[in-house]
Design a protein around this motif. Sequence first.
Motif, PDB file in Angstrom:
ATOM      1  N   SER A 283     -42.076  29.992 -31.338  1.00 37.38           N
ATOM      2  CA  SER A 283     -42.483  29.150 -32.304  1.00 37.38           C
ATOM      3  C   SER A 283     -41.311  29.204 -32.606  1.00 37.38           C
ATOM      4  O   SER A 283     -40.580  29.440 -32.519  1.00 37.38           O
ATOM      5  CB  SER A 283     -43.405  30.352 -33.225  1.00 37.38           C
ATOM      6  N   LEU A 284     -41.229  27.788 -33.235  1.00 38.70           N
ATOM      7  CA  LEU A 284     -39.980  26.799 -33.490  1.00 38.70           C
ATOM      8  C   LEU A 284     -40.799  26.182 -34.427  1.00 38.70           C
ATOM      9  O   LEU A 284     -41.885  25.387 -34.923  1.00 38.70           O
ATOM     10  CB  LEU A 284     -39.146  26.389 -32.248  1.00 38.70           C
ATOM     11  N   SER A 285     -38.834  25.927 -35.232  1.00 42.35           N
ATOM     12  CA  SER A 285     -39.252  24.803 -36.712  1.00 42.35           C
ATOM     13  C   SER A 285     -38.074  24.575 -36.935  1.00 42.35           C
ATOM     14  O   SER A 285     -37.057  24.520 -36.719  1.00 42.35           O
ATOM     15  CB  SER A 285     -39.633  25.499 -37.976  1.00 42.35           C
ATOM     16  N   LEU A 286     -38.882  23.109 -37.076  1.00 41.37           N
ATOM     17  CA  LEU A 286     -37.066  21.588 -37.090  1.00 41.37           C
ATOM     18  C   LEU A 286     -37.316  20.957 -38.239  1.00 41.37           C
ATOM     19  O   LEU A 286     -37.967  20.133 -38.021  1.00 41.37           O
ATOM     20  CB  LEU A 286     -37.571  20.994 -35.236  1.00 41.37           C
ATOM     21  N   MET A 287     -36.358  20.892 -39.216  1.00 44.38           N
ATOM     22  CA  MET A 287     -36.714  20.896 -40.520  1.00 44.38           C
ATOM     23  C   MET A 287     -35.160  19.817 -40.106  1.00 44.38           C
ATOM     24  O   MET A 287     -34.361  19.652 -39.269  1.00 44.38           O
ATOM     25  CB  MET A 287     -35.563  22.003 -40.860  1.00 44.38           C
ATOM     26  N   LYS A 288     -35.863  18.430 -40.510  1.00 47.99           N
ATOM     27  CA  LYS A 288     -35.189  16.845 -40.699  1.00 47.99           C
ATOM     28  C   LYS A 288     -35.814  16.235 -42.026  1.00 47.99           C
ATOM     29  O   LYS A 288     -36.182  16.764 -42.383  1.00 47.99           O
ATOM     30  CB  LYS A 288     -35.766  16.558 -39.419  1.00 47.99           C
ATOM     31  N   GLU A 289     -34.111  14.834 -42.304  1.00 50.84           N
ATOM     32  CA  GLU A 289     -34.666  14.659 -43.370  1.00 50.84           C
ATOM     33  C   GLU A 289     -35.204  13.613 -42.889  1.00 50.84           C
ATOM     34  O   GLU A 289     -34.749  12.896 -41.486  1.00 50.84           O
ATOM     35  CB  GLU A 289     -32.792  14.245 -43.358  1.00 50.84           C
ATOM     36  N   ILE A 290     -36.630  13.265 -43.389  1.00 52.67           N
ATOM     37  CA  ILE A 290     -37.530  11.786 -42.859  1.00 52.67           C
ATOM     38  C   ILE A 290     -38.055  11.223 -43.728  1.00 52.67           C
ATOM     39  O   ILE A 290     -37.839  11.825 -45.393  1.00 52.67           O
ATOM     40  CB  ILE A 290     -38.326  12.510 -41.877  1.00 52.67           C
ATOM     41  N   ALA A 291     -38.468  10.709 -44.084  1.00 51.54           N
ATOM     42  CA  ALA A 291     -39.357   9.474 -44.666  1.00 51.54           C
ATOM     43  C   ALA A 291     -40.403  10.202 -45.304  1.00 51.54           C
ATOM     44  O   ALA A 291     -41.304   9.707 -44.337  1.00 51.54           O
ATOM     45  CB  ALA A 291     -39.386   7.809 -44.706  1.00 51.54           C
ATOM     46  N   VAL A 292     -41.223   9.770 -46.800  1.00 52.24           N
ATOM     47  CA  VAL A 292     -42.099   9.814 -47.285  1.00 52.24           C
ATOM     48  C   VAL A 292     -42.556   8.921 -48.110  1.00 52.24           C
ATOM     49  O   VAL A 292     -41.248   8.790 -48.840  1.00 52.24           O
ATOM     50  CB  VAL A 292     -42.088  11.708 -47.642  1.00 52.24           C
ATOM     51  N   ALA A 293     -44.034   8.900 -48.447  1.00 47.91           N
ATOM     52  CA  ALA A 293     -43.959   8.544 -49.522  1.00 47.91           C
ATOM     53  C   ALA A 293     -43.894   8.401 -50.613  1.00 47.91           C
ATOM     54  O   ALA A 293     -43.637   9.561 -51.880  1.00 47.91           O
ATOM     55  CB  ALA A 293     -45.601   7.754 -49.390  1.00 47.91           C
ATOM     56  N   ASN A 294     -42.688   7.608 -51.461  1.00 47.58           N
ATOM     57  CA  ASN A 294     -42.403   8.091 -52.813  1.00 47.58           C
ATOM     58  C   ASN A 294     -43.810   7.909 -54.376  1.00 47.58           C
ATOM     59  O   ASN A 294     -43.602   8.649 -54.960  1.00 47.58           O
ATOM     60  CB  ASN A 294     -41.533   6.911 -53.451  1.00 47.58           C
TER      61      ASN A 294
ATOM     62  N   ARG B  18     -43.759  19.788 -36.694  1.00 45.41           N
ATOM     63  CA  ARG B  18     -45.271  19.821 -36.327  1.00 45.41           C
ATOM     64  C   ARG B  18     -46.044  18.444 -36.869  1.00 45.41           C
ATOM     65  O   ARG B  18     -47.112  18.501 -37.032  1.00 45.41           O
ATOM     66  CB  ARG B  18     -45.564  21.087 -37.812  1.00 45.41           C
ATOM     67  N   LEU B  19     -45.342  17.791 -36.824  1.00 46.42           N
ATOM     68  CA  LEU B  19     -45.870  15.892 -37.261  1.00 46.42           C
ATOM     69  C   LEU B  19     -45.694  15.371 -35.481  1.00 46.42           C
ATOM     70  O   LEU B  19     -45.427  14.645 -34.700  1.00 46.42           O
ATOM     71  CB  LEU B  19     -44.823  15.558 -37.412  1.00 46.42           C
ATOM     72  N   HIS B  20     -46.825  15.868 -34.853  1.00 49.11           N
ATOM     73  CA  HIS B  20     -47.356  15.165 -33.674  1.00 49.11           C
ATOM     74  C   HIS B  20     -47.701  13.819 -33.651  1.00 49.11           C
ATOM     75  O   HIS B  20     -47.036  13.172 -32.752  1.00 49.11           O
ATOM     76  CB  HIS B  20     -48.488  15.691 -33.085  1.00 49.11           C
ATOM     77  N   ARG B  21     -47.103  12.897 -34.426  1.00 44.26           N
ATOM     78  CA  ARG B  21     -47.936  11.367 -34.866  1.00 44.26           C
ATOM     79  C   ARG B  21     -46.373  10.767 -34.971  1.00 44.26           C
ATOM     80  O   ARG B  21     -46.272   9.717 -35.009  1.00 44.26           O
ATOM     81  CB  ARG B  21     -48.907  10.800 -35.705  1.00 44.26           C
ATOM     82  N   GLY B  22     -45.112  11.201 -34.733  1.00 45.83           N
ATOM     83  CA  GLY B  22     -43.896  10.387 -35.169  1.00 45.83           C
ATOM     84  C   GLY B  22     -43.599  11.299 -36.574  1.00 45.83           C
ATOM     85  O   GLY B  22     -44.734  11.177 -37.332  1.00 45.83           O
ATOM     86  N   TYR B  23     -42.225  10.470 -36.904  1.00 43.35           N
ATOM     87  CA  TYR B  23     -42.058  10.799 -38.163  1.00 43.35           C
ATOM     88  C   TYR B  23     -41.001   9.137 -38.233  1.00 43.35           C
ATOM     89  O   TYR B  23     -40.329   8.274 -37.186  1.00 43.35           O
ATOM     90  CB  TYR B  23     -41.431  11.701 -38.493  1.00 43.35           C
ATOM     91  N   ILE B  24     -40.454   9.107 -39.073  1.00 44.26           N
ATOM     92  CA  ILE B  24     -39.501   7.709 -39.531  1.00 44.26           C
ATOM     93  C   ILE B  24     -37.945   8.078 -39.894  1.00 44.26           C
ATOM     94  O   ILE B  24     -38.111   8.894 -41.412  1.00 44.26           O
ATOM     95  CB  ILE B  24     -39.576   6.869 -40.170  1.00 44.26           C
ATOM     96  N   GLU B  25     -37.299   8.611 -39.180  1.00 40.84           N
ATOM     97  CA  GLU B  25     -35.374   8.801 -39.580  1.00 40.84           C
ATOM     98  C   GLU B  25     -35.004   8.334 -40.436  1.00 40.84           C
ATOM     99  O   GLU B  25     -34.164   8.488 -41.580  1.00 40.84           O
ATOM    100  CB  GLU B  25     -35.115   9.784 -38.467  1.00 40.84           C
ATOM    101  N   HIS B  26     -34.924   6.721 -40.416  1.00 39.45           N
ATOM    102  CA  HIS B  26     -34.268   5.904 -40.897  1.00 39.45           C
ATOM    103  C   HIS B  26     -34.798   5.219 -41.601  1.00 39.45           C
ATOM    104  O   HIS B  26     -35.721   4.374 -40.961  1.00 39.45           O
ATOM    105  CB  HIS B  26     -33.076   5.591 -40.131  1.00 39.45           C
ATOM    106  N   PRO B  27     -34.174   4.865 -42.914  1.00 43.21           N
ATOM    107  CA  PRO B  27     -34.868   3.544 -43.758  1.00 43.21           C
ATOM    108  C   PRO B  27     -34.792   2.920 -42.902  1.00 43.21           C
ATOM    109  O   PRO B  27     -36.286   1.854 -43.516  1.00 43.21           O
ATOM    110  CB  PRO B  27     -34.312   3.533 -44.937  1.00 43.21           C
ATOM    111  N   GLN B  28     -34.580   1.464 -42.080  1.00 45.18           N
ATOM    112  CA  GLN B  28     -34.386   0.445 -41.567  1.00 45.18           C
ATOM    113  C   GLN B  28     -35.559   0.215 -40.988  1.00 45.18           C
ATOM    114  O   GLN B  28     -35.937  -0.867 -40.457  1.00 45.18           O
ATOM    115  CB  GLN B  28     -33.042   0.615 -41.191  1.00 45.18           C
ATOM    116  N   GLN B  29     -36.173   1.521 -40.276  1.00 39.97           N
ATOM    117  CA  GLN B  29     -37.379   1.759 -39.754  1.00 39.97           C
ATOM    118  C   GLN B  29     -38.503   1.159 -40.616  1.00 39.97           C
ATOM    119  O   GLN B  29     -39.320   0.573 -39.668  1.00 39.97           O
ATOM    120  CB  GLN B  29     -37.455   2.790 -38.871  1.00 39.97           C
TER     121      GLN B  29
END
Length: 241
Positions: free
Chosen positions: A111-122, A145-156
């Motif tokens: 098992s693993l966890s990958l903690m990253k800084e990503i965009a979430v709704a304010n 755990r985010l199988h649908r992907g994520y946004i790393e950079h605000p410009q995206q």
Amino acid sequence: MSRLTPTVRKRHYWPILLLVWSLAAVSATEEQTQPHESILAAAEQHVLNDFDEENQEIKVAAGRLDSRLRLAACDQELDTFMPHGRKNTSRVTVGVRCNDTGGWTLYVPVSLSLMKEIAVANRELPRGTILTSTDFKIEKRDVARLHRGYIEHPQQAIGKKLKRRLRADAVLTPGQLIIQHAVKKGSQVVIVAQIGGLQVRMNGKALSNGAVGERIKVENNSSNRQIEVTVIDSGVVKATT
């Protein structure tokens, strides 16, 4: 590439997915057996090496092996591999193999966890919202755990339109966003340029589509010169310096 956090090992009693070993391994004495800890450590290290990236924290935990399992001690360094390739998942399977004559192969769940800084709704965002930098914030989340992907950079995300309502603190995913062109190819635009302390406005023609925050090229109507600009609003672009 440096790792942001040390390996964290938590043992769970998970079943072994598949086990192949030689007759010699079954009859091995206590002194001749491969330590379980070395097998688990090899599996964990393989995951750490495979998923190590900048700007993320990695934690791994291999499943505990059956205490009755006796495998012949390997004279060579243990070989490890990912049988099904790398996936964006919180649980993977690692093959650990002894390449001695009459060796063995073991498949260990990790098992693993990958903690990253990503965009979430304010805040809660209604369907059709054209996103600006004030609509979301950057937080650390477990992206494994985010199988649908994520946004790393605000410009995206800036300038894109939401397909559906998004609750507060929900993760922004690429599939939720529609590109909303503030400027369309061939349309007339206002070019804003800063010259010293003076702001100058000129007319131009967009040479490609562009969403807010994107860089595109436009043609100045007066000079017919092509310049690179940043889209800042519907029909308005800013000359880059």
